[in-house]
Design an enzyme around this catalytic site. Structure first.
Site, PDB file in Angstrom:
ATOM      1  N   GLU A   1       0.826  -1.223   0.000  1.00 55.45           N
ATOM      2  CA  GLU A   1       0.000   0.000   0.000  1.00 55.45           C
ATOM      3  C   GLU A   1       0.854   1.265   0.000  1.00 55.45           C
ATOM      4  O   GLU A   1       0.527   2.246   0.658  1.00 55.45           O
ATOM      5  CB  GLU A   1      -0.943   0.009   1.216  1.00 55.45           C
TER       6      GLU A   1
ATOM      7  N   GLU B   1      -6.913  -7.503  -0.713  1.00 57.36           N
ATOM      8  CA  GLU B   1      -7.499  -7.380   0.616  1.00 57.36           C
ATOM      9  C   GLU B   1      -8.969  -7.022   0.531  1.00 57.36           C
ATOM     10  O   GLU B   1      -9.324  -5.878   0.253  1.00 57.36           O
ATOM     11  CB  GLU B   1      -6.760  -6.315   1.456  1.00 57.36           C
TER      12      GLU B   1
END
Ligand code: NAG
Ligand code: NAG
Ligand code: NAG
Ligand code: NAG
Ligand code: NAG
Ligand code: NAG
Ligand code: NAG
Ligand code: NAG
Ligand code: NAG
Ligand code: NAG
Ligand code: NAG
Length: 869
Positions: free
Chosen positions: A183, A252
């Site tokens: 991320e 995710e």
């Protein structure tokens, strides 16, 4: 496997095993999917982080994921658990990564290895070793030489370890994808050009590892090919990878959320999780990973934060204790089954999409052989719809997707939950004295106690005016840091004569503190999971003359992410006394006495760093493990003190009976840490969430989810029970050690066994009448069965009673069903006949079983609650 004596035989056996297990093969990809050994794959992946459970649980968790319809296990790699100090590696116990990957391989599943090695993950310091912050010149996650050096070194170490064990798919192992960084796209701009250079460097460095499997970077919008960018979020149906030849992958999908001490308990309704997953596959996705599928436990001081709870349950399909969370686990299992039925069309067919009305869509996958699968969805968050599709009409509840593996029959609708639910209890069991206890009186627990003297207990290291940063001083070798000073109070101070006493006012960057004056606890203060710094005014009792002021500051898990997160500090910034005759007395320019962690071997508490004299004395004395358990500092107490701050308690206890998972009930304790047989249970803190925070009795699954949408537990402790894995217990003589900071009642500590006290099924007549089980994949057709309520005892026991059964219009939820105006009086006897004394049963909503004349004109349902024993 046994030893192979003849080479060729071994090779054959190894090849056979590989094929049988379905692992291995060269991994490539195109815009539709990953291609393993020439075959397109539809991947249902489940995150299970190995250090968040124990090796004894791993095979069961992996099997439960497989039984739940997954074919991939995903995990991060936890750098700070593996590289304890530069070049000092650890791969034992919960950190035995190779063992974990091999268990996945043996289960015939694939693996996604997200190396990071920065991982965030609500894990202490985002997974990066704290020592790296103190390597001079290091700046995390940017174009910085020391950072890149250590990151590359650890990444290479892990890749080589996996290669050595032949665990990459290209070598016949289960690992089909690897991730670098995590991320970073959110923060890249905060690092300017250096951030951009770093992201490219990370991708190149990963590619240079030649693993033979593709690399991914999640939430990263400038990845260089052939690295693939992937999506994280509650929904990823709109996601498109930046490279046209890369498949659409979702690393995710959050089926719940984490908790912080003092917050409420978040839940994501399974109808919405299923909706998000179905939409993703409807819109061309080919790999979806539940983060988390089993969240588990942040044992010891591994929780990040600040304030992340020891439980990392995450409202995941498998609960913290390793039991399937129902109906979430079961409803998703059915979803996976339904998606699998479409696999051939999804992966081999062409997609066309058509509008069936506003917010109503059909995506149809067909190939030249004539196979056809369709997903039809209603994205309206309020209104159900009736749609026409290929000359048939379908009822589509609001915010739902129906799956039609033959473009005709609905086998699954995300909003129609027909799978079993359950009532889970924590059944208390008193701590029993161990039979090997030296105490003669076997009825009572034998307690031993060590009470710490508030303040610095070793030679001070430095005295300065004011305060230093907490984390810089402890280097996270402990949560705790004492600072002390003394204050002279004149005899003529007015407050000595009247009742309104002075207050000590503190400002802190976080995370929490306890204030002692003249050895007595005056009060505590802390930030919370939303705002870490805090200010507080604590009334103090001062005497004339010299007063000893001791502040015990503490961290509750280090920062896990954010730009430049490693520089975020903690600890006191200002201390004043208000209410003296001269007004405010500024203590920040007093001389404060400090200890410092001058060197350390480890980011955690280990035998090597017990020479450190920082933190609490009991930590230094190793009171919780090894020889420290027999330390002469432990004092027998016939009655353990209650409400006493800074007290260590020790008792020899029996293993709880049965084989259910065990939690330690700490509701009557204040705050501290707990250990069993030297294993670190973790931080406990039954801190309550504010009453006023919005909680819901009933959660409307319709509409976009956000973490606070469906919370429970307002005004209750965020975490009451603390998981103690069964494998940590010895047959007898278990040593339980508790460090209590503020004062509690240890005699009220209980073990609690996690148990399903009831199972339920609620199925209505409009449930898809075709199930994934009755579907014949070969013939691509189905027996036209009736909707069926199914019950199955979780642990091989038998249904011993039916607590509730009603065919009609019952209402309520598992554990609190109510009959409606419409009720077939024979419901109970029908269900009893079919279910009693069986480990599982299935009851069709048919004319044979029920009086279908009961209240015609409404959609009727059958609700059953049963007890297994
Ligand atoms: C992968 O491909 C390489 C080179 O094409 C080949 O040598 C190797 O055997 C393949 N591995 C597997 C597991 O098929
Ligand atoms: C089909 O999908 C494309 C791409 O998402 C979209 O632009 C288009 O509007 C859709 N067509 C219909 C009929 O819904
Ligand atoms: C739907 O019905 C029309 C007219 O009866 C027919 O032409 C068409 O082929 C049918 N479509 C499908 C998909 O069966
Ligand atoms: C700090 O102050 C304490 C108490 O006044 C004193 O005992 C100690 O020697 C001092 N230590 C240092 C390093 O100055
Ligand atoms: C008590 O002392 C405070 C100062 O500490 C003073 O402001 C206050 O007026 C006193 N109250 C009484 C009742 O004497
Ligand atoms: C966290 O602390 C802040 C500041 O004291 C407060 O405004 C907020 O309500 C607290 N949040 C929770 C969840 O307790
Ligand atoms: C910690 O120490 C480092 C090195 O001395 C310093 O650069 C940094 O600002 C300190 N951090 C905080 C939060 O004070
Ligand atoms: C207290 O003293 C410290 C150190 O001299 C100073 O930085 C701070 O601003 C003072 N606080 C107040 C409220 O005056
Ligand atoms: C702290 O600062 C105040 C002025 O802000 C001063 O009057 C006082 O003497 C100082 N105290 C110490 C111990 O240096
Ligand atoms: C429902 O959808 C409407 C229109 O898109 C939107 O304005 C509203 O906020 C949504 N409500 C919920 C609860 O999601
Ligand atoms: C279930 O078993 C019990 C005891 O074995 C027996 O008394 C009872 O009749 C059985 N019930 C049914 C419905 O078979």
């Amino acid at each position: 496997m046994g030893s192979c004596l003849i080479g060729a035989h071994c090779l054959v056996l190894a090849l056979f095993l590989q094929l049988a297990l379905g692992n291995g093969g060269n991994v490539s990809y195109d815009s539709r999917s990953l291609i393993i050994d020439g075959q397109r794959k539809l991947l249902i992946s489940t995150a299970i982080h190995y250090p968040r459970s124990v090796p004894a649980m791993w095979p069961g968790l992996v099997q439960l994921a497989k039984d739940g319809g997954a074919n991939v296990i995903e995990s991060y790699v936890f750098w700070n658990g593996h590289e304890l100090s530069p070049d000092n590696y650890y791969f034992e116990g919960r950190y035995d990564l190779v063992k974990f990957v091999k268990i996945i391989q043996e289960a015939g599943m694939y693996m996604i290895l997200r190396i990071g090695p920065f991982v965030a993950a609500e894990w202490n310091f985002g997974g990066v070793p704290v020592w790296l912050h103190y390597v001079p010149g290091t700046v995390f996650r940017t174009d910085n030489e020391p950072w890149k050096h250590y990151m590359q070194k650890f990444t290479t170490y892990i890749v080589n370890l996996m290669k050595q064990e032949k665990l990459f798919a290209s070598q016949g192992g289960p690992i089909i994808l690897a991730q670098i960084e995590n991320e970073y796209g959110y923060y890249e701009q905060s690092y300017g050009d250096a951030g951009k250079r770093y992201a490219l460097w990370a991708a190149k460095m990963a590619l240079s590892q030649t693993t033979g499997v593709p690399w991914i970077m999640c939430q990263q919008w400038d990845v260089p090919a052939p690295v693939i960018n992937t999506c994280n979020g509650f929904y990823c149906d709109d996601f498109t990878p930046i490279h046209a030849n890369a498949p659409k992958m979702w690393t995710e999908n959050w089926p719940g959320w984490f908790k912080t001490f003092g917050s409420t308990d978040p839940h994501r309704p399974v109808e919405d999780v299923a909706y998000a997953v179905a939409r993703f596959f409807q819109k061309g996705g080919s790999m979806q990973n539940y983060y988390m599928y089993h969240g588990g436990t942040n044992f010891g001081r591994t929780a990040g934060g600040p304030f992340i709870t020891t439980s990392y349950d995450y409202d995941a399909p498998i609960d913290e204790y390793g039991l399937p969370r129902l109906p979430k686990w079961g409803h998703l299992k059915e979803l996976h089954g339904a998606i699998r039925l479409c696999e051939k069309a999804l992966l081999g067919g062409q997609r066309t999409n058509l509008s069936l009305g506003p917010l109503l869509e059909a995506d149809v996958y067909t190939d030249s052989s004539g196979i056809c699968a369709a997903f039809i969805s209603n994205a309206d968050n309020k209104t159900d719809a009736v749609v026409e599709f290929r000359n048939k009409t379908y009822h589509l509840p609001a915010w739902s997707v129906s799956i039609l593996p033959d473009c005709k029959n609905v086998v699954y609708n995300t909003a129609k939950v027909g799978s079993q639910s359950s009532i889970i209890d924590m059944v208390p069991e008193d701590l029993e004295p161990s039979v090997v206890s030296p105490s003669r009186d076997l009825k009572a627990l034998h307690w031993e106690v060590f009470t710490e003297k508030p303040g610095i207990w070793a030679e001070p290291d430095f005295n300065i005016t004011g305060f230093v940063d907490h984390i810089n001083t402890t280097k996270d070798t402990t949560d705790y840091l004492w600072v002390t000073t003394s204050l002279d109070v004149e005899n003529n101070e007015l407050f000595l004569k009247n009742s309104s006493g002075p207050v000590l006012s503190v400002k802190s960057k976080g995370h929490a503190l306890h204030l002692f004056v003249n050895q007595k606890l005056q009060g505590s203060a802390s930030g919370n999971g939303t705002i870490f710094p805090f200010e507080a005014e604590i009334p103090v009792t001062l005497k004339a003359g010299k007063n000893e002021i001791a502040l015990l500051g503490m961290t509750v898990g280090l920062q896990t992410a954010g730009p430049h997160y490693e520089w975020i500090g903690a600890g006191l910034t200002n201390v004043e006394i208000k209410g003296l005759s001269n007004g405010i007395l500024n203590l920040s320019n007093f001389t404060w006495i400090h200890k410092v962690a001058v060197f350390f071997h480890c980011w955690c508490i280990t035998p090597e760093n017990n020479i450190l004299e920082i933190g609490l004395q009991g930590e230094h004395l190793n009171l919780y493990k090894g020889d420290g358990l027999n330390s002469a500092n432990w004092v027998s107490a016939s009655e353990p003190p209650k409400g006493e701050p800074l007290t260590w308690y020790k008792a020899l206890v029996e293993t709880p009976s049965g084989n259910e998972p065990v939690g330690l009930d700490m509701i009557h304790m204040g705050k501290g840490m707990a250990w069993l047989n030297g294993e670190e249970i973790g931080r406990y803190w039954p801190r309550k969430s504010p009453k006023h925070e919005a909680c819901v009795d009933h959660c409307d699954y319709r509409g976009k989810f956000s973490p606070n949408k469906c919370s429970t537990g307002c005004g209750e402790p965020t975490q009451r029970w603390y998981h103690v894995p069964r494998s940590w217990f010895k047959p007898s003589g278990n040593v339980l050690v508790i460090l209590e900071e503020t004062g509690g009642d240890p005699t009220q500590i209980r073990f609690s066994k996690r148990k399903a006290s009831g199972i339920c099924s609620l199925v209505s007549e409009d449930h898809p009448s075709v199930s994934t089980e009755t579907w014949n994949t070969e013939l691509r057709e189905t027996k036209n069965a009736k909707p069926t309520a199914k019950l199955s005892c979780l642990d091989g026991s038998h249904i011993s009673s039916i607590k509730f059964a009603s065919f009609g219009n019952p209402s309520g939820a598992c554990g609190s069903y109510l009959k409606g105006a419409c009720h077939d009086p024979n419901s109970a006897s029908v269900v009893e006949k079919m279910c009693l004394n069986r480990s599982e049963c299935a009851i069709e909503l048919s004319e044979e079983n029920f009086n279908l004349g009961t209240c015609s004109g409404i959609i009727r349902s059958l609700a059953v609650e049963a007890v297994c024993s």
